[in-house]
Design a protein around this motif. Structure first.
Motif, PDB file in Angstrom:
ATOM      1  N   THR A  89       0.015 -21.613   4.258  1.00 60.63           N
ATOM      2  CA  THR A  89      -1.273 -22.243   3.992  1.00 60.63           C
ATOM      3  C   THR A  89      -2.359 -21.248   4.327  1.00 60.63           C
ATOM      4  O   THR A  89      -2.234 -20.512   5.301  1.00 60.63           O
ATOM      5  CB  THR A  89      -1.486 -23.500   4.862  1.00 60.63           C
ATOM      6  OG1 THR A  89      -1.358 -23.123   6.220  1.00 60.63           O
ATOM      7  CG2 THR A  89      -0.546 -24.608   4.511  1.00 60.63           C
ATOM      8  N   PRO A  90      -3.411 -21.136   3.597  1.00 56.52           N
ATOM      9  CA  PRO A  90      -3.586 -21.789   2.309  1.00 56.52           C
ATOM     10  C   PRO A  90      -2.779 -21.088   1.228  1.00 56.52           C
ATOM     11  O   PRO A  90      -2.443 -19.926   1.371  1.00 56.52           O
ATOM     12  CB  PRO A  90      -5.084 -21.669   2.043  1.00 56.52           C
ATOM     13  CG  PRO A  90      -5.482 -20.427   2.758  1.00 56.52           C
ATOM     14  CD  PRO A  90      -4.592 -20.353   3.985  1.00 56.52           C
ATOM     15  N   SER A  91      -2.515 -21.784   0.172  1.00 59.07           N
ATOM     16  CA  SER A  91      -1.692 -21.228  -0.909  1.00 59.07           C
ATOM     17  C   SER A  91      -2.464 -20.222  -1.754  1.00 59.07           C
ATOM     18  O   SER A  91      -1.899 -19.597  -2.631  1.00 59.07           O
ATOM     19  CB  SER A  91      -1.161 -22.353  -1.795  1.00 59.07           C
ATOM     20  OG  SER A  91      -2.243 -23.064  -2.359  1.00 59.07           O
ATOM     21  N   THR A  92      -3.750 -20.059  -1.492  1.00 57.58           N
ATOM     22  CA  THR A  92      -4.567 -19.131  -2.265  1.00 57.58           C
ATOM     23  C   THR A  92      -4.635 -17.741  -1.643  1.00 57.58           C
ATOM     24  O   THR A  92      -5.416 -16.910  -2.086  1.00 57.58           O
ATOM     25  CB  THR A  92      -5.998 -19.686  -2.402  1.00 57.58           C
ATOM     26  OG1 THR A  92      -6.519 -19.893  -1.084  1.00 57.58           O
ATOM     27  CG2 THR A  92      -6.022 -20.970  -3.183  1.00 57.58           C
ATOM     28  N   LEU A  93      -3.830 -17.479  -0.619  1.00 55.02           N
ATOM     29  CA  LEU A  93      -3.839 -16.168   0.012  1.00 55.02           C
ATOM     30  C   LEU A  93      -3.471 -15.075  -0.987  1.00 55.02           C
ATOM     31  O   LEU A  93      -2.586 -15.270  -1.817  1.00 55.02           O
ATOM     32  CB  LEU A  93      -2.804 -16.127   1.145  1.00 55.02           C
ATOM     33  CG  LEU A  93      -3.085 -16.958   2.369  1.00 55.02           C
ATOM     34  CD1 LEU A  93      -1.858 -16.974   3.264  1.00 55.02           C
ATOM     35  CD2 LEU A  93      -4.270 -16.418   3.107  1.00 55.02           C
ATOM     36  N   PRO A  94      -4.113 -13.913  -0.862  1.00 56.95           N
ATOM     37  CA  PRO A  94      -3.684 -12.797  -1.707  1.00 56.95           C
ATOM     38  C   PRO A  94      -2.258 -12.379  -1.342  1.00 56.95           C
ATOM     39  O   PRO A  94      -1.890 -12.397  -0.167  1.00 56.95           O
ATOM     40  CB  PRO A  94      -4.668 -11.682  -1.366  1.00 56.95           C
ATOM     41  CG  PRO A  94      -5.779 -12.299  -0.608  1.00 56.95           C
ATOM     42  CD  PRO A  94      -5.258 -13.566  -0.022  1.00 56.95           C
ATOM     43  N   VAL A  95      -1.478 -12.031  -2.342  1.00 57.95           N
ATOM     44  CA  VAL A  95      -0.124 -11.528  -2.122  1.00 57.95           C
ATOM     45  C   VAL A  95      -0.045 -10.154  -2.762  1.00 57.95           C
ATOM     46  O   VAL A  95      -0.298  -9.996  -3.954  1.00 57.95           O
ATOM     47  CB  VAL A  95       0.947 -12.472  -2.720  1.00 57.95           C
ATOM     48  CG1 VAL A  95       2.334 -11.865  -2.576  1.00 57.95           C
ATOM     49  CG2 VAL A  95       0.887 -13.842  -2.056  1.00 57.95           C
ATOM     50  N   LEU A  96       0.271  -9.167  -1.969  1.00 56.66           N
ATOM     51  CA  LEU A  96       0.392  -7.788  -2.422  1.00 56.66           C
ATOM     52  C   LEU A  96       1.868  -7.527  -2.677  1.00 56.66           C
ATOM     53  O   LEU A  96       2.685  -7.598  -1.755  1.00 56.66           O
ATOM     54  CB  LEU A  96      -0.153  -6.864  -1.333  1.00 56.66           C
ATOM     55  CG  LEU A  96      -0.318  -5.399  -1.641  1.00 56.66           C
ATOM     56  CD1 LEU A  96      -1.262  -5.193  -2.820  1.00 56.66           C
ATOM     57  CD2 LEU A  96      -0.857  -4.677  -0.412  1.00 56.66           C
ATOM     58  N   ARG A  97       2.212  -7.262  -3.926  1.00 59.65           N
ATOM     59  CA  ARG A  97       3.618  -7.071  -4.289  1.00 59.65           C
ATOM     60  C   ARG A  97       4.037  -5.614  -4.104  1.00 59.65           C
ATOM     61  O   ARG A  97       3.399  -4.717  -4.635  1.00 59.65           O
ATOM     62  CB  ARG A  97       3.843  -7.516  -5.725  1.00 59.65           C
ATOM     63  CG  ARG A  97       3.779  -9.021  -5.857  1.00 59.65           C
ATOM     64  CD  ARG A  97       4.139  -9.478  -7.260  1.00 59.65           C
ATOM     65  NE  ARG A  97       4.323 -10.900  -7.327  1.00 59.65           N
ATOM     66  CZ  ARG A  97       3.365 -11.810  -7.305  1.00 59.65           C
ATOM     67  NH1 ARG A  97       2.126 -11.428  -7.190  1.00 59.65           N
ATOM     68  NH2 ARG A  97       3.639 -13.089  -7.382  1.00 59.65           N
ATOM     69  N   LYS A  98       5.105  -5.420  -3.337  1.00 56.13           N
ATOM     70  CA  LYS A  98       5.665  -4.086  -3.118  1.00 56.13           C
ATOM     71  C   LYS A  98       6.523  -3.697  -4.310  1.00 56.13           C
ATOM     72  O   LYS A  98       7.219  -4.555  -4.844  1.00 56.13           O
ATOM     73  CB  LYS A  98       6.532  -4.070  -1.862  1.00 56.13           C
ATOM     74  CG  LYS A  98       5.790  -4.357  -0.581  1.00 56.13           C
ATOM     75  CD  LYS A  98       6.809  -4.381   0.546  1.00 56.13           C
ATOM     76  CE  LYS A  98       6.214  -4.819   1.843  1.00 56.13           C
ATOM     77  NZ  LYS A  98       7.220  -4.954   2.896  1.00 56.13           N
ATOM     78  N   PRO A  99       6.535  -2.444  -4.695  1.00 55.23           N
ATOM     79  CA  PRO A  99       5.668  -1.369  -4.211  1.00 55.23           C
ATOM     80  C   PRO A  99       4.271  -1.512  -4.809  1.00 55.23           C
ATOM     81  O   PRO A  99       4.116  -1.985  -5.932  1.00 55.23           O
ATOM     82  CB  PRO A  99       6.355  -0.107  -4.719  1.00 55.23           C
ATOM     83  CG  PRO A  99       7.065  -0.539  -5.957  1.00 55.23           C
ATOM     84  CD  PRO A  99       7.459  -1.975  -5.727  1.00 55.23           C
TER      85      PRO A  99
END
Length: 115
Positions: A89-99
């Motif tokens: 939570t919250p579900s709107t967090l940025p997600v940085l995809r590796k690599p």
């Protein structure tokens, strides 16, 4: 938002992330390679935001995220799994995809500052 806390179990990725953040003008004030040290640092260290690896040697970093939520500290996930862990939570967090590349980290940090 200048002081960043990194939670990453792969030492090479942690070093690369630290270098990239430095190139973008941030300062890494703490790093933690496992859940226990991440929880301690998240509780006892002053920082502006955090970057969390989703899986720390097979253990979820969700307890660290929950502690950061309690402290009101913004964070994003960096993951090779494609999404934040179930229950985030919250579900709107940025997600940085590796690599990831420097420009992707820069964009994620901008989104984090706006959150």
């Amino acid at each position: 938002m200048k002081d960043i806390f990194i939670v990453e179990d792969d030492a090479l990725i942690a070093m690369l992330l630290e270098d990239m953040l430095s190139d973008l003008g941030y300062r890494v004030c703490a790093t933690a390679p496992d859940l226990e040290r991440a929880l301690a640092a998240a509780r006892d260290t002053e920082f502006d935001a955090a970057i969390l690896d989703v899986s720390l040697a097979g253990r979820s970093s969700l307890p660290v995220a929950k502690l950061l939520d309690e402290r009101g500290k913004p964070y994003l996930y960096a993951t090779g799994y494609g999404s934040a862990p179930e229950g985030s939570t919250p579900s709107t967090l940025p997600v940085l995809r590796k690599p990831f590349q420097l420009n992707e980290l820069e964009q994620a940090m901008k989104l984090l500052a706006e959150a």
